[in-house]
Write an enzyme that holds these catalytic residues in place. Sequence first.
Site, PDB file in Angstrom:
ATOM      1  N   GLY A  14       0.832  -1.219   0.000  1.00  0.00           N
ATOM      2  CA  GLY A  14       0.000   0.000   0.000  1.00  0.00           C
ATOM      3  C   GLY A  14       0.857   1.255   0.000  1.00  0.00           C
ATOM      4  N   HIS A  15       2.025   1.198  -0.691  1.00  0.00           N
ATOM      5  CA  HIS A  15       3.013   2.285  -0.608  1.00  0.00           C
ATOM      6  C   HIS A  15       2.540   3.581  -1.266  1.00  0.00           C
ATOM      7  CE1 HIS A  15       3.624   0.798  -4.646  1.00  0.00           C
ATOM      8  NE2 HIS A  15       4.247   1.925  -4.924  1.00  0.00           N
ATOM      9  N   ARG A  16       1.490   3.525  -2.075  1.00  0.00           N
ATOM     10  CA  ARG A  16       1.000   4.756  -2.701  1.00  0.00           C
ATOM     11  C   ARG A  16      -0.062   5.448  -1.856  1.00  0.00           C
ATOM     12  NH1 ARG A  16       1.655   5.585  -8.204  1.00  0.00           N
ATOM     13  NH2 ARG A  16      -0.396   6.558  -8.259  1.00  0.00           N
ATOM     14  N   GLY A  17      -0.515   4.814  -0.805  1.00  0.00           N
ATOM     15  CA  GLY A  17      -1.596   5.353   0.022  1.00  0.00           C
ATOM     16  C   GLY A  17      -1.091   6.373   1.035  1.00  0.00           C
ATOM     17  N   LEU A  18      -2.048   6.966   1.758  1.00  0.00           N
ATOM     18  CA  LEU A  18      -1.701   7.967   2.782  1.00  0.00           C
ATOM     19  C   LEU A  18      -0.729   7.372   3.804  1.00  0.00           C
ATOM     20  CD1 LEU A  18      -2.315  10.734   4.184  1.00  0.00           C
ATOM     21  CD2 LEU A  18      -4.182   9.572   5.370  1.00  0.00           C
ATOM     22  N   SER A 111      -7.756  -0.019  12.454  1.00  0.00           N
ATOM     23  CA  SER A 111      -8.394   1.292  12.465  1.00  0.00           C
ATOM     24  C   SER A 111      -9.238   1.411  13.723  1.00  0.00           C
ATOM     25  CB  SER A 111      -9.275   1.394  11.216  1.00  0.00           C
ATOM     26  OG  SER A 111     -10.247   2.385  11.401  1.00  0.00           O
ATOM     27  N   SER A 112      -9.461   2.635  14.169  1.00  0.00           N
ATOM     28  CA  SER A 112     -10.247   2.817  15.390  1.00  0.00           C
ATOM     29  C   SER A 112     -11.717   2.442  15.177  1.00  0.00           C
ATOM     30  CB  SER A 112     -10.145   4.263  15.884  1.00  0.00           C
ATOM     31  OG  SER A 112     -10.570   5.142  14.876  1.00  0.00           O
ATOM     32  N   CYS A 113     -12.145   2.258  13.914  1.00  0.00           N
ATOM     33  CA  CYS A 113     -13.556   1.893  13.682  1.00  0.00           C
ATOM     34  C   CYS A 113     -13.847   0.447  14.084  1.00  0.00           C
ATOM     35  CB  CYS A 113     -13.959   2.144  12.237  1.00  0.00           C
ATOM     36  SG  CYS A 113     -13.238   0.980  11.093  1.00  0.00           S
ATOM     37  N   TYR A 140     -16.397  -2.801   6.701  1.00  0.00           N
ATOM     38  CA  TYR A 140     -14.971  -2.536   6.800  1.00  0.00           C
ATOM     39  C   TYR A 140     -14.437  -2.982   8.163  1.00  0.00           C
ATOM     40  CZ  TYR A 140     -10.661   0.145   6.524  1.00  0.00           C
ATOM     41  OH  TYR A 140      -9.343   0.517   6.499  1.00  0.00           O
ATOM     42  N   LYS A 144     -11.559  -5.736   9.232  1.00  0.00           N
ATOM     43  CA  LYS A 144     -10.366  -5.365  10.012  1.00  0.00           C
ATOM     44  C   LYS A 144     -10.247  -6.243  11.263  1.00  0.00           C
ATOM     45  CE  LYS A 144      -8.308  -2.334   7.676  1.00  0.00           C
ATOM     46  NZ  LYS A 144      -6.918  -2.566   7.273  1.00  0.00           N
ATOM     47  N   THR A 168      -5.733   6.281  15.155  1.00  0.00           N
ATOM     48  CA  THR A 168      -6.895   7.156  15.162  1.00  0.00           C
ATOM     49  C   THR A 168      -7.060   7.799  13.774  1.00  0.00           C
ATOM     50  OG1 THR A 168      -7.921   8.965  16.365  1.00  0.00           O
ATOM     51  CG2 THR A 168      -5.571   9.189  15.913  1.00  0.00           C
ATOM     52  N   HIS A 183     -12.303  12.700   4.367  1.00  0.00           N
ATOM     53  CA  HIS A 183     -12.593  12.838   5.792  1.00  0.00           C
ATOM     54  C   HIS A 183     -12.738  14.323   6.135  1.00  0.00           C
ATOM     55  CE1 HIS A 183     -10.378   8.768   6.214  1.00  0.00           C
ATOM     56  NE2 HIS A 183     -11.673   8.573   6.212  1.00  0.00           N
ATOM     57  N   ASP A 273     -23.963  14.918  13.486  1.00  0.00           N
ATOM     58  CA  ASP A 273     -22.682  15.114  14.171  1.00  0.00           C
ATOM     59  C   ASP A 273     -21.902  13.812  14.303  1.00  0.00           C
ATOM     60  OD1 ASP A 273     -22.569  17.771  14.672  1.00  0.00           O
ATOM     61  OD2 ASP A 273     -23.374  17.677  16.706  1.00  0.00           O
TER      62      ASP A 273
HETATM   63  N1  LIG Z   1      -6.631   7.312   6.709  1.00  0.00           N
HETATM   64  C1  LIG Z   1      -6.966   7.178   7.978  1.00  0.00           C
HETATM   65  O1  LIG Z   1      -7.461   8.126   8.634  1.00  0.00           O
HETATM   66  C2  LIG Z   1      -6.715   5.882   8.686  1.00  0.00           C
HETATM   67  C3  LIG Z   1      -6.978   5.841  10.051  1.00  0.00           C
HETATM   68  C4  LIG Z   1      -6.773   4.657  10.727  1.00  0.00           C
HETATM   69  C5  LIG Z   1      -6.301   3.537  10.058  1.00  0.00           C
HETATM   70  N2  LIG Z   1      -6.034   3.596   8.737  1.00  0.00           N
HETATM   71  C6  LIG Z   1      -5.582   2.340   8.101  1.00  0.00           C
HETATM   72  O2  LIG Z   1      -4.407   2.468   7.352  1.00  0.00           O
HETATM   73  C7  LIG Z   1      -4.446   1.598   6.231  1.00  0.00           C
HETATM   74  C8  LIG Z   1      -4.173   2.389   4.965  1.00  0.00           C
HETATM   75  O3  LIG Z   1      -5.104   3.453   4.865  1.00  0.00           O
HETATM   76  P1  LIG Z   1      -4.845   4.722   3.925  1.00  0.00           P
HETATM   77  O4  LIG Z   1      -5.604   5.837   4.507  1.00  0.00           O
HETATM   78  O5  LIG Z   1      -3.394   4.864   3.646  1.00  0.00           O
HETATM   79  O6  LIG Z   1      -5.608   4.246   2.603  1.00  0.00           O
HETATM   80  P2  LIG Z   1      -5.310   4.664   1.087  1.00  0.00           P
HETATM   81  O7  LIG Z   1      -4.682   6.019   1.027  1.00  0.00           O
HETATM   82  O8  LIG Z   1      -6.567   4.421   0.345  1.00  0.00           O
HETATM   83  O9  LIG Z   1      -4.215   3.600   0.641  1.00  0.00           O
HETATM   84  C9  LIG Z   1      -4.533   2.234   0.496  1.00  0.00           C
HETATM   85  C10 LIG Z   1      -3.477   1.594  -0.359  1.00  0.00           C
HETATM   86  O10 LIG Z   1      -3.842   0.213  -0.531  1.00  0.00           O
HETATM   87  C11 LIG Z   1      -3.654  -0.122  -1.900  1.00  0.00           C
HETATM   88  N3  LIG Z   1      -4.553  -1.200  -2.307  1.00  0.00           N
HETATM   89  C12 LIG Z   1      -5.898  -1.263  -2.144  1.00  0.00           C
HETATM   90  N4  LIG Z   1      -6.361  -2.406  -2.690  1.00  0.00           N
HETATM   91  C13 LIG Z   1      -5.290  -3.063  -3.230  1.00  0.00           C
HETATM   92  C14 LIG Z   1      -5.135  -4.260  -3.937  1.00  0.00           C
HETATM   93  N5  LIG Z   1      -6.179  -5.045  -4.210  1.00  0.00           N
HETATM   94  N6  LIG Z   1      -3.893  -4.619  -4.326  1.00  0.00           N
HETATM   95  C15 LIG Z   1      -2.827  -3.840  -4.050  1.00  0.00           C
HETATM   96  N7  LIG Z   1      -2.913  -2.670  -3.379  1.00  0.00           N
HETATM   97  C16 LIG Z   1      -4.140  -2.285  -2.981  1.00  0.00           C
HETATM   98  C17 LIG Z   1      -3.986   1.157  -2.657  1.00  0.00           C
HETATM   99  O11 LIG Z   1      -3.417   1.075  -3.939  1.00  0.00           O
HETATM  100  P3  LIG Z   1      -3.715   2.184  -5.087  1.00  0.00           P
HETATM  101  O12 LIG Z   1      -2.810   3.312  -4.775  1.00  0.00           O
HETATM  102  O13 LIG Z   1      -3.389   1.490  -6.334  1.00  0.00           O
HETATM  103  O14 LIG Z   1      -5.167   2.537  -4.947  1.00  0.00           O
HETATM  104  C18 LIG Z   1      -3.338   2.195  -1.749  1.00  0.00           C
HETATM  105  O15 LIG Z   1      -1.976   2.334  -2.039  1.00  0.00           O
HETATM  106  C19 LIG Z   1      -5.832   0.960   6.238  1.00  0.00           C
HETATM  107  O16 LIG Z   1      -5.740  -0.323   6.785  1.00  0.00           O
HETATM  108  C20 LIG Z   1      -6.636   1.852   7.143  1.00  0.00           C
HETATM  109  O17 LIG Z   1      -7.635   1.151   7.848  1.00  0.00           O
HETATM  110  C21 LIG Z   1      -6.215   4.743   8.024  1.00  0.00           C
END
Ligand SMILES: NC(=O)c1ccc[n+]([C@@H]2O[C@H](COP(=O)([O-])OP(=O)(O)OC[C@H]3O[C@@H](n4cnc5c(N)ncnc54)[C@H](OP(=O)(O)O)[C@@H]3O)[C@@H](O)[C@H]2O)c1
Length: 325
Positions: A14-18, A111-113, A140, A144, A168, A183, A273
């Site tokens: 998930g290296h492209r994600g947040l 995740s906190s959810c 979701y 998790k 969180t 969000h 809310d």
């Molecule tokens: N954001 C928050 O506020 C938050 C809070 C608590 C916990 N988290 C947890 O942190 C984790 C990551 O969240 P995030 O916010 O970083 O999400 P995100 O920005 O949507 O990133 C998710 C990543 O997963 C990759 N992915 C999804 N499906 C895939 C698949 N089938 N094969 C390969 N890669 C796949 C996506 O690839 P693409 O780039 O190709 O789409 C993306 O790089 C989650 O488990 C989430 O529950 C996030």
Amino acid sequence: MLRMDKSSRIYVAGHRGLVGSAICRRLQSGGYTRLIIRDRADLDLTNQAAVEAFFRAEKPEYVFLAAAKVGGILANSTYPADFLRDNLAIELNVIDAAYRAGVKKLEFLGSSCIYPRLAPQPMREEALLSGPLEPTNEWYAIAKIAGIKLAQAYWRQYGFRAISLMPTNLYGPGDNFDFESSHVLPALIRKAHQARIEQAPEMVVWGSGAARREFLFVDDLADAAVFLMLHYDEPEIINVGAGTDVTIRELAELVQRVIGYQGRLAFDASKPDGPPRKLLDGSRLQAMGWHASTGLEQGIAETYDWFLAHARQAPHAIATSHPCA
Ligand SMILES: NC(=O)c1ccc[n+]([C@@H]2O[C@H](COP(=O)([O-])OP(=O)(O)OC[C@H]3O[C@@H](n4cnc5c(N)ncnc54)[C@H](OP(=O)(O)O)[C@@H]3O)[C@@H](O)[C@H]2O)c1
């Protein structure tokens, strides 16, 4: 006890994600040189055979599992099957393949959810499975929780070191600024930015402004993720929080100040809310000596800088244009 070092082979899923991109930044700035990454086009983590082949070929030693199908209330309620299936598949494929390939330690991002809708605040780790979930994102959350239990079961049955952390609400560079799915914090940043450009007399904020929420800068989360990979060796889940919360009104005022929008804030109390308060109890992690270091105002300023640098792109591109390498 084996410990990740600068020459370890580290796979960030998930290296492209947040979250994943922040973990990559943290590892790179910490001198970890052997990062392994794969774009989704090259490795779909829902494909079991492809995931097994990848682990056999690359032989990572440490894994950060930050890949997930993530979305807001609308996406969850429109695509419940996709949320449950894809997240279950990603967790099962990665955890099982990592164990079979001899990975030394895996870190699963929850995740906190996962906590019950009416969990006592601040939410302690013990609240897991103590009551009904929030129905709007239960698909979701169930996936998790299954991931957490899978990690714990592999630890118990096979001795596979798989830890699970529960962050969180996160925000920061690489955030999703799309109004349809973002969000509250990135949505406020984008709204205030537009209101300033258009010199709008007021900016509407959903809800009464009284709900309290906690926000952690994603680079702090990444720092905690590396800290826990190095220092935490227990199957029990561990919370990662900022330690403090703010009202949505205070948050909106902070965003206004950072962005320099002088207009009025109008709270639309006809919009829901949500729960009055959502705060994690981060005392277990704090007792280990880790604390968040980025104040909310500084974090918002850094996030706004990133938004400005990417503002010419369409919102969808803004949401997904932050690869780590
Ligand atoms: N954001 C928050 O506020 C938050 C809070 C608590 C916990 N988290 C947890 O942190 C984790 C990551 O969240 P995030 O916010 O970083 O999400 P995100 O920005 O949507 O990133 C998710 C990543 O997963 C990759 N992915 C999804 N499906 C895939 C698949 N089938 N094969 C390969 N890669 C796949 C996506 O690839 P693409 O780039 O190709 O789409 C993306 O790089 C989650 O488990 C989430 O529950 C996030």
